[in-house]
Scaffold this motif. Structure first.
Motif, PDB file in Angstrom:
ATOM      1  N   TYR A   6      21.234   1.765 -22.043  1.00  0.00           N
ATOM      2  CA  TYR A   6      21.522   1.075 -22.883  1.00  0.00           C
ATOM      3  C   TYR A   6      23.183   0.628 -23.274  1.00  0.00           C
ATOM      4  O   TYR A   6      23.485   0.457 -23.974  1.00  0.00           O
ATOM      5  N   GLY A  35      18.684   2.971 -27.680  1.00  0.00           N
ATOM      6  CA  GLY A  35      17.631   2.682 -27.699  1.00  0.00           C
ATOM      7  C   GLY A  35      16.725   2.072 -29.036  1.00  0.00           C
ATOM      8  O   GLY A  35      17.161   2.209 -29.723  1.00  0.00           O
ATOM      9  N   THR A  36      15.534   2.118 -28.443  1.00  0.00           N
ATOM     10  CA  THR A  36      14.559   1.408 -29.553  1.00  0.00           C
ATOM     11  C   THR A  36      14.276   2.772 -30.660  1.00  0.00           C
ATOM     12  O   THR A  36      14.189   2.182 -31.934  1.00  0.00           O
ATOM     13  N   GLU A  37      14.048   4.497 -30.492  1.00  0.00           N
ATOM     14  CA  GLU A  37      14.362   5.484 -31.210  1.00  0.00           C
ATOM     15  C   GLU A  37      15.582   5.751 -31.497  1.00  0.00           C
ATOM     16  O   GLU A  37      15.547   6.812 -32.135  1.00  0.00           O
ATOM     17  N   GLY A  38      16.287   5.279 -31.581  1.00  0.00           N
ATOM     18  CA  GLY A  38      17.411   5.205 -32.080  1.00  0.00           C
ATOM     19  C   GLY A  38      18.207   7.211 -31.710  1.00  0.00           C
ATOM     20  O   GLY A  38      18.680   7.736 -32.141  1.00  0.00           O
ATOM     21  N   GLU A  39      17.824   6.732 -30.494  1.00  0.00           N
ATOM     22  CA  GLU A  39      18.227   8.683 -30.033  1.00  0.00           C
ATOM     23  C   GLU A  39      19.776   8.488 -30.214  1.00  0.00           C
ATOM     24  O   GLU A  39      20.342   7.983 -29.692  1.00  0.00           O
ATOM     25  N   ARG A  40      20.155   9.603 -30.361  1.00  0.00           N
ATOM     26  CA  ARG A  40      21.909   9.728 -30.746  1.00  0.00           C
ATOM     27  C   ARG A  40      22.168  10.049 -29.109  1.00  0.00           C
ATOM     28  O   ARG A  40      22.078  11.341 -28.523  1.00  0.00           O
ATOM     29  N   PRO A  92      16.702   0.230 -20.018  1.00  0.00           N
ATOM     30  CA  PRO A  92      16.554   2.198 -20.831  1.00  0.00           C
ATOM     31  C   PRO A  92      17.095   3.323 -20.830  1.00  0.00           C
ATOM     32  O   PRO A  92      17.231   4.305 -21.519  1.00  0.00           O
ATOM     33  N   GLU A 108      24.078   5.173 -31.318  1.00  0.00           N
ATOM     34  CA  GLU A 108      22.758   5.449 -31.336  1.00  0.00           C
ATOM     35  C   GLU A 108      22.847   4.384 -29.846  1.00  0.00           C
ATOM     36  O   GLU A 108      22.751   2.792 -30.646  1.00  0.00           O
TER      37      GLU A 108
END
Length: 185
Positions: free
Chosen positions: A65, A9-14, A62, A7
């Protein structure tokens, strides 16, 4: 079950771990000839605190990461530093997996105690369960495959009931309780 993504980034992208590691290794390998900090690492020199801080900032953008936390999860190496991961990407260092580190911790723990041969063999039998689960419980002795081997009876015979509980507590505390930073939990 092993998680196959990181995970970010701030949005928890997988992101798939393999893709993340491939991208990491390609990024480091393609940048090493133009980046003085990476060249110092490749050459075995130490970075100043300022150089390391700047490198951390550049890698943890960004876009990628790339940071210790994400790299630890991707490599399944819970005590590596960013420098270790850079050295691994450059082929200079072979990182040990979490399981390999636990195996080493167990062997060191076993050697540090004066167990009889039968006791050491018994504890070695239990080790894989502890590595797989991250801990050992008395209940594990009553589940296959350990129950088939009469692990509970044998453990009590070798250590006594309280002695067995004490050993489980010590193993969980000093061998299997390794958190994401590689330190005891």
């Amino acid at each position: 079950m092993s998680v196959s993504y990181v995970e970010v980034g701030t949005e928890g992208e997988r992101v798939d771990k393999r893709d993340y590691l491939t991208n990491w290794e390609q990024t480091i390998q393609s940048a090493v000839n133009n980046d003085p900090a990476l060249q110092k690492i490749r050459d075995g020199d130490f970075l100043t605190e300022t150089e390391e801080t700047e490198l951390v900032r550049r890698l943890n953008t960004p876009r990628y990461y790339f940071n210790e936390e994400n790299l630890r999860r991707a490599y399944r190496n819970y005590n590596g530093s960013l420098i270790d991961f850079i050295r691994a990407a450059l082929g200079i260092l072979k990182l040990k997996s979490h399981e390999e580190l636990l195996e080493e911790n167990f062997r060191a723990w076993l050697v540090s105690h004066s167990f009889a041969l039968a006791q050491a063999q018994y504890l070695s039998l239990l080790k894989n369960r502890g590595i797989a689960k991250g801990q050992l419980t008395i209940d594990d002795l009553f589940l296959p495959p350990l129950s088939v081997l009469n692990a509970a009876g044998l453990g009590i015979e070798l250590f006594g009931e309280q002695g067995l509980r004490d050993i489980f507590d010590e193993l969980n505390r000093s061998v299997f309780a390794v958190d994401a930073t590689g330190t005891e939990g």
